[in-house]
Design an enzyme around this catalytic site. Sequence first.
Site, PDB file in Angstrom:
ATOM      1  N   HIS A  33     -47.507 -31.047 -14.508  1.00 10.91           N
ATOM      2  CA  HIS A  33     -48.351 -30.246 -13.612  1.00 10.91           C
ATOM      3  C   HIS A  33     -47.915 -30.411 -12.172  1.00 10.91           C
ATOM      4  O   HIS A  33     -48.255 -31.403 -11.521  1.00 10.91           O
ATOM      5  CB  HIS A  33     -49.824 -30.638 -13.776  1.00 10.91           C
ATOM      6  N   CYS A  35     -56.638 -31.683   1.672  1.00 15.03           N
ATOM      7  CA  CYS A  35     -55.648 -32.577   2.322  1.00 15.03           C
ATOM      8  C   CYS A  35     -54.341 -31.822   2.529  1.00 15.03           C
ATOM      9  O   CYS A  35     -53.656 -31.989   3.541  1.00 15.03           O
ATOM     10  CB  CYS A  35     -55.340 -33.796   1.460  1.00 15.03           C
ATOM     11  N   GLU A  94     -45.415 -29.746  -1.258  1.00 18.84           N
ATOM     12  CA  GLU A  94     -46.598 -29.210  -0.544  1.00 18.84           C
ATOM     13  C   GLU A  94     -46.780 -27.725  -0.839  1.00 18.84           C
ATOM     14  O   GLU A  94     -47.226 -26.963   0.024  1.00 18.84           O
ATOM     15  CB  GLU A  94     -46.452 -29.403   0.968  1.00 18.84           C
ATOM     16  N   THR A 144     -44.610 -24.647  -3.301  1.00 18.34           N
ATOM     17  CA  THR A 144     -43.268 -24.056  -3.193  1.00 18.34           C
ATOM     18  C   THR A 144     -43.325 -22.790  -2.338  1.00 18.34           C
ATOM     19  O   THR A 144     -44.394 -22.220  -2.094  1.00 18.34           O
ATOM     20  CB  THR A 144     -42.705 -23.690  -4.582  1.00 18.34           C
TER      21      THR A 144
HETATM   22  P1  TGC Z   1     -58.214 -22.330  -7.148  1.00 19.32           P
HETATM   23  O1  TGC Z   1     -59.030 -21.841  -8.316  1.00 19.32           O
HETATM   24  O2  TGC Z   1     -57.651 -21.338  -6.192  1.00 19.32           O
HETATM   25  O3  TGC Z   1     -59.039 -23.390  -6.312  1.00 19.32           O
HETATM   26  C1  TGC Z   1     -59.725 -24.482  -6.946  1.00 19.32           C
HETATM   27  C2  TGC Z   1     -60.847 -24.922  -6.027  1.00 19.32           C
HETATM   28  O4  TGC Z   1     -60.302 -25.382  -4.793  1.00 19.32           O
HETATM   29  C3  TGC Z   1     -60.814 -24.605  -3.681  1.00 19.32           C
HETATM   30  N1  TGC Z   1     -59.713 -24.467  -2.724  1.00 19.32           N
HETATM   31  C4  TGC Z   1     -59.661 -25.149  -1.598  1.00 19.32           C
HETATM   32  N2  TGC Z   1     -60.498 -26.028  -1.034  1.00 19.32           N
HETATM   33  C5  TGC Z   1     -60.148 -26.589   0.145  1.00 19.32           C
HETATM   34  N3  TGC Z   1     -58.989 -26.306   0.755  1.00 19.32           N
HETATM   35  C6  TGC Z   1     -58.093 -25.449   0.208  1.00 19.32           C
HETATM   36  N4  TGC Z   1     -56.940 -25.202   0.781  1.00 19.32           N
HETATM   37  C7  TGC Z   1     -58.422 -24.809  -1.020  1.00 19.32           C
HETATM   38  N5  TGC Z   1     -57.797 -23.921  -1.838  1.00 19.32           N
HETATM   39  C8  TGC Z   1     -58.601 -23.719  -2.877  1.00 19.32           C
HETATM   40  C9  TGC Z   1     -61.231 -23.302  -4.321  1.00 19.32           C
HETATM   41  O5  TGC Z   1     -62.207 -22.650  -3.547  1.00 19.32           O
HETATM   42  C10 TGC Z   1     -61.786 -23.783  -5.646  1.00 19.32           C
HETATM   43  O6  TGC Z   1     -63.060 -24.362  -5.408  1.00 19.32           O
HETATM   44  P2  TGC Z   1     -64.232 -24.264  -6.518  1.00 19.32           P
HETATM   45  O7  TGC Z   1     -65.376 -24.948  -5.859  1.00 19.32           O
HETATM   46  O8  TGC Z   1     -64.412 -22.802  -6.778  1.00 19.32           O
HETATM   47  O9  TGC Z   1     -63.686 -25.005  -7.725  1.00 19.32           O
HETATM   48  O10 TGC Z   1     -57.055 -23.250  -7.737  1.00 19.32           O
HETATM   49  P3  TGC Z   1     -55.852 -22.886  -8.685  1.00 19.32           P
HETATM   50  O11 TGC Z   1     -55.881 -23.858  -9.825  1.00 19.32           O
HETATM   51  O12 TGC Z   1     -55.826 -21.424  -9.009  1.00 19.32           O
HETATM   52  O13 TGC Z   1     -54.587 -23.254  -7.790  1.00 19.32           O
HETATM   53  C11 TGC Z   1     -54.309 -22.553  -6.631  1.00 19.32           C
HETATM   54  C12 TGC Z   1     -52.958 -22.997  -6.049  1.00 19.32           C
HETATM   55  C13 TGC Z   1     -51.826 -22.628  -6.994  1.00 19.32           C
HETATM   56  C14 TGC Z   1     -52.788 -22.270  -4.741  1.00 19.32           C
HETATM   57  C15 TGC Z   1     -52.957 -24.520  -5.799  1.00 19.32           C
HETATM   58  O14 TGC Z   1     -53.106 -25.217  -6.966  1.00 19.32           O
HETATM   59  C16 TGC Z   1     -51.740 -24.994  -5.083  1.00 19.32           C
HETATM   60  O15 TGC Z   1     -51.730 -24.997  -3.859  1.00 19.32           O
HETATM   61  N6  TGC Z   1     -50.649 -25.457  -5.799  1.00 19.32           N
HETATM   62  C17 TGC Z   1     -49.512 -26.092  -5.173  1.00 19.32           C
HETATM   63  C18 TGC Z   1     -49.568 -27.582  -5.441  1.00 19.32           C
HETATM   64  C19 TGC Z   1     -49.098 -28.391  -4.275  1.00 19.32           C
HETATM   65  O16 TGC Z   1     -48.995 -27.938  -3.153  1.00 19.32           O
HETATM   66  N7  TGC Z   1     -48.878 -29.663  -4.531  1.00 19.32           N
HETATM   67  C20 TGC Z   1     -48.501 -30.561  -3.471  1.00 19.32           C
HETATM   68  C21 TGC Z   1     -48.522 -31.998  -3.955  1.00 19.32           C
HETATM   69  S1  TGC Z   1     -48.498 -33.173  -2.650  1.00 19.32           S
HETATM   70  C22 TGC Z   1     -46.958 -33.083  -2.017  1.00 19.32           C
HETATM   71  O17 TGC Z   1     -46.141 -32.287  -2.345  1.00 19.32           O
HETATM   72  C23 TGC Z   1     -46.652 -34.063  -0.963  1.00 19.32           C
HETATM   73  S2  TGC Z   1     -45.063 -33.994  -0.318  1.00 19.32           S
HETATM   74  C24 TGC Z   1     -45.396 -34.909   1.034  1.00 19.32           C
HETATM   75  C25 TGC Z   1     -44.285 -35.245   1.908  1.00 19.32           C
HETATM   76  O18 TGC Z   1     -43.424 -36.059   1.503  1.00 19.32           O
HETATM   77  O19 TGC Z   1     -44.323 -34.752   3.076  1.00 19.32           O
HETATM   78  P1  FAD Z   2     -43.052 -26.185 -10.877  1.00 19.25           P
HETATM   79  O1  FAD Z   2     -44.513 -26.085 -10.626  1.00 19.25           O
HETATM   80  O2  FAD Z   2     -42.603 -26.501 -12.259  1.00 19.25           O
HETATM   81  O3  FAD Z   2     -42.376 -24.827 -10.400  1.00 19.25           O
HETATM   82  C1  FAD Z   2     -41.042 -24.442 -10.800  1.00 19.25           C
HETATM   83  C2  FAD Z   2     -40.789 -23.034 -10.246  1.00 19.25           C
HETATM   84  O4  FAD Z   2     -41.749 -22.106 -10.815  1.00 19.25           O
HETATM   85  C3  FAD Z   2     -40.961 -22.961  -8.732  1.00 19.25           C
HETATM   86  O5  FAD Z   2     -39.982 -22.116  -8.176  1.00 19.25           O
HETATM   87  C4  FAD Z   2     -42.341 -22.336  -8.552  1.00 19.25           C
HETATM   88  O6  FAD Z   2     -42.471 -21.615  -7.334  1.00 19.25           O
HETATM   89  C5  FAD Z   2     -42.406 -21.417  -9.763  1.00 19.25           C
HETATM   90  N1  FAD Z   2     -43.804 -21.129 -10.157  1.00 19.25           N
HETATM   91  C6  FAD Z   2     -44.747 -22.009 -10.609  1.00 19.25           C
HETATM   92  N2  FAD Z   2     -45.895 -21.375 -10.842  1.00 19.25           N
HETATM   93  C7  FAD Z   2     -45.701 -20.077 -10.524  1.00 19.25           C
HETATM   94  C8  FAD Z   2     -46.529 -18.911 -10.515  1.00 19.25           C
HETATM   95  N3  FAD Z   2     -47.814 -18.967 -10.866  1.00 19.25           N
HETATM   96  N4  FAD Z   2     -45.976 -17.744 -10.149  1.00 19.25           N
HETATM   97  C9  FAD Z   2     -44.673 -17.663  -9.746  1.00 19.25           C
HETATM   98  N5  FAD Z   2     -43.838 -18.720  -9.731  1.00 19.25           N
HETATM   99  C10 FAD Z   2     -44.354 -19.910 -10.097  1.00 19.25           C
HETATM  100  N6  FAD Z   2     -46.269 -34.549  -5.037  1.00 19.25           N
HETATM  101  C11 FAD Z   2     -47.321 -35.384  -4.780  1.00 19.25           C
HETATM  102  O7  FAD Z   2     -48.379 -35.278  -5.400  1.00 19.25           O
HETATM  103  N7  FAD Z   2     -47.223 -36.349  -3.831  1.00 19.25           N
HETATM  104  C12 FAD Z   2     -46.088 -36.560  -3.115  1.00 19.25           C
HETATM  105  O8  FAD Z   2     -46.043 -37.440  -2.256  1.00 19.25           O
HETATM  106  C13 FAD Z   2     -44.958 -35.717  -3.384  1.00 19.25           C
HETATM  107  N8  FAD Z   2     -43.779 -35.946  -2.743  1.00 19.25           N
HETATM  108  C14 FAD Z   2     -42.663 -35.225  -3.104  1.00 19.25           C
HETATM  109  C15 FAD Z   2     -41.417 -35.577  -2.590  1.00 19.25           C
HETATM  110  C16 FAD Z   2     -40.277 -34.889  -2.972  1.00 19.25           C
HETATM  111  C17 FAD Z   2     -38.941 -35.308  -2.445  1.00 19.25           C
HETATM  112  C18 FAD Z   2     -40.382 -33.797  -3.856  1.00 19.25           C
HETATM  113  C19 FAD Z   2     -39.171 -32.999  -4.238  1.00 19.25           C
HETATM  114  C20 FAD Z   2     -41.607 -33.450  -4.404  1.00 19.25           C
HETATM  115  C21 FAD Z   2     -42.761 -34.174  -4.044  1.00 19.25           C
HETATM  116  N9  FAD Z   2     -44.014 -33.906  -4.631  1.00 19.25           N
HETATM  117  C22 FAD Z   2     -45.095 -34.700  -4.374  1.00 19.25           C
HETATM  118  C23 FAD Z   2     -44.117 -32.915  -5.704  1.00 19.25           C
HETATM  119  C24 FAD Z   2     -44.192 -31.466  -5.213  1.00 19.25           C
HETATM  120  O9  FAD Z   2     -45.412 -31.191  -4.617  1.00 19.25           O
HETATM  121  C25 FAD Z   2     -43.920 -30.561  -6.412  1.00 19.25           C
HETATM  122  O10 FAD Z   2     -42.554 -30.713  -6.738  1.00 19.25           O
HETATM  123  C26 FAD Z   2     -44.240 -29.112  -6.111  1.00 19.25           C
HETATM  124  O11 FAD Z   2     -45.636 -28.924  -5.977  1.00 19.25           O
HETATM  125  C27 FAD Z   2     -43.723 -28.169  -7.217  1.00 19.25           C
HETATM  126  O12 FAD Z   2     -44.009 -28.627  -8.491  1.00 19.25           O
HETATM  127  P2  FAD Z   2     -42.841 -28.743  -9.611  1.00 19.25           P
HETATM  128  O13 FAD Z   2     -41.692 -29.438  -9.002  1.00 19.25           O
HETATM  129  O14 FAD Z   2     -43.449 -29.292 -10.833  1.00 19.25           O
HETATM  130  O15 FAD Z   2     -42.387 -27.234  -9.862  1.00 19.25           O
END
Ligand code: TGC
Ligand code: FAD
Length: 392
Positions: free
Chosen positions: A143, A246, A371, A373
């Site tokens: 996930h 966050c 954060e 894609t």
């Molecule tokens: P969805 O049904 O849209 O929302 C679920 C619930 O969350 C609420 N919500 C928010 N609340 C606060 N702030 C926001 N920005 C919010 N966006 C949505 C929403 O209202 C809902 O609330 P409720 O009460 O109705 O349940 O959720 P979904 O499952 O359809 O997903 C939407 C999507 C795809 C946009 C979201 O899951 C997403 O942004 N996915 C990307 C995942 C991601 O960014 N992961 C990052 C992991 S951390 C990381 O990468 C750190 S790297 C750090 C570094 O090294 O710098």
């Molecule tokens: P996937 O979700 O498997 O996506 C693969 C491809 O499919 C992507 O191109 C995506 O855009 C596409 N895709 C997925 N869903 C859809 C859709 N609905 N429609 C169209 N296209 C779609 N995570 C943390 O929690 N904490 C951290 O500190 C953190 N640090 C990171 C540091 C590094 C160096 C890296 C590389 C990643 C880190 N991450 C962290 C994870 C990062 O947030 C995820 O890699 C990112 O959210 C994407 O998830 P995934 O790699 O599983 O790609």
Amino acid sequence: MAQDLFQAPDYYNLDDLLTEEHILIRDAAREWVKRDISPIIEEACQKAEFPHQIIKGLAEVGAFGPYIPEEYGGAGLDQISYGLIMQELERGDSGVRSTASVQSSLVMYPIWKYGSEAQKHKYLPKLASGEFIGCFGLTEPNHGSNPGGMETKFKDMGDHYLLNGAKMWISNAPFADIGVVWAKNEEGRIHGLIVERDMEGFSTPETHNKWSLRASATGELIFDDVKVPKENLLPKKSGLGAPLGCLDSARYGIAWGAIGAAMDCYDTALRYSKERIQFGKPIAAFQLQQKKLAEMITEITKAQLLTWRLGVLKNENKATTAQISMAKRNNVDMALNIAREARQVLGAMGISGEYSIMRHMMNLESVITYEGTHDIHLLITGMDITGENAFK
Ligand code: TGC
Ligand code: FAD
């Protein structure tokens, strides 16, 4: 790396939009990067080692929790100051900015916003000073873009919770003292838990073989029947909206950070183009090289304006998730394109560690993925303007 001769581009006199305090804070971070990051970062990346000695300096320039109130050890600054610090750190290296982003927006922010008073007093001052380093566990092996499907779970055992599951791709994991970890309870509701390094059953193996963000340590978080005290659950918010809140703060910082990487690539290419002679003149005199450089400064200036405005909205508590997505997506893509073009301006020297460009380019391949894609942010904008959800 060659001597750091960086001169920040400000083509539209955007410094006029900043306060004296903003400029002081930015310049302090800029000087620190020049003095303490530029001389060591190339070797850290080549060795794929996080330079632990920079933690103290990061704390001193206010990079850990810039906007967290002073009563909890933060610097109590505004959102533009936070952005400017991230810009300067990423001018040095995206991995350095990553460490600070995670600490500030993904660890201190949830404890500040969703934590109890006791949790805030226990953890925030130590995180602000760098005595503790934190990590944020949301992504799992199955996930990534869809964190709502997470499988990590915890069970109420009466006097404690029992946590099981795994997170991967976690920045700072290999050496973090604490993790803010997102997991589902028995009803399937997502909560944040503070997990401490010495808890039995908790391990953080490092992820090796990265071609990107090599100066930032990445790892897994493995929870094998970890007993988490009940007082470590973040009490004030649950549901997927809690971790997504966050991410809004961290993505905002990345939007600024990407400008820093782009500025460094542009500045390096501009200087090189004036010094490199081919066919009897500096390559800067050829139209094709001017096109690259002119387009770079245009894109940087547009991103600076977009992001400054976002900062004003953020200070007023008016910035929406979709506005933040637009800036993160635009600026990281802009920086990656500039890195690719700038590398070409340097010819073969562009692939050398003597210059920062190739390192920025490889780093930005992570930044465009984590954060949210590039495509996920496009879909957030798409949903915002059409009202149609194209994720599912
Ligand atoms: P969805 O049904 O849209 O929302 C679920 C619930 O969350 C609420 N919500 C928010 N609340 C606060 N702030 C926001 N920005 C919010 N966006 C949505 C929403 O209202 C809902 O609330 P409720 O009460 O109705 O349940 O959720 P979904 O499952 O359809 O997903 C939407 C999507 C795809 C946009 C979201 O899951 C997403 O942004 N996915 C990307 C995942 C991601 O960014 N992961 C990052 C992991 S951390 C990381 O990468 C750190 S790297 C750090 C570094 O090294 O710098
Ligand atoms: P996937 O979700 O498997 O996506 C693969 C491809 O499919 C992507 O191109 C995506 O855009 C596409 N895709 C997925 N869903 C859809 C859709 N609905 N429609 C169209 N296209 C779609 N995570 C943390 O929690 N904490 C951290 O500190 C953190 N640090 C990171 C540091 C590094 C160096 C890296 C590389 C990643 C880190 N991450 C962290 C994870 C990062 O947030 C995820 O890699 C990112 O959210 C994407 O998830 P995934 O790699 O599983 O790609």
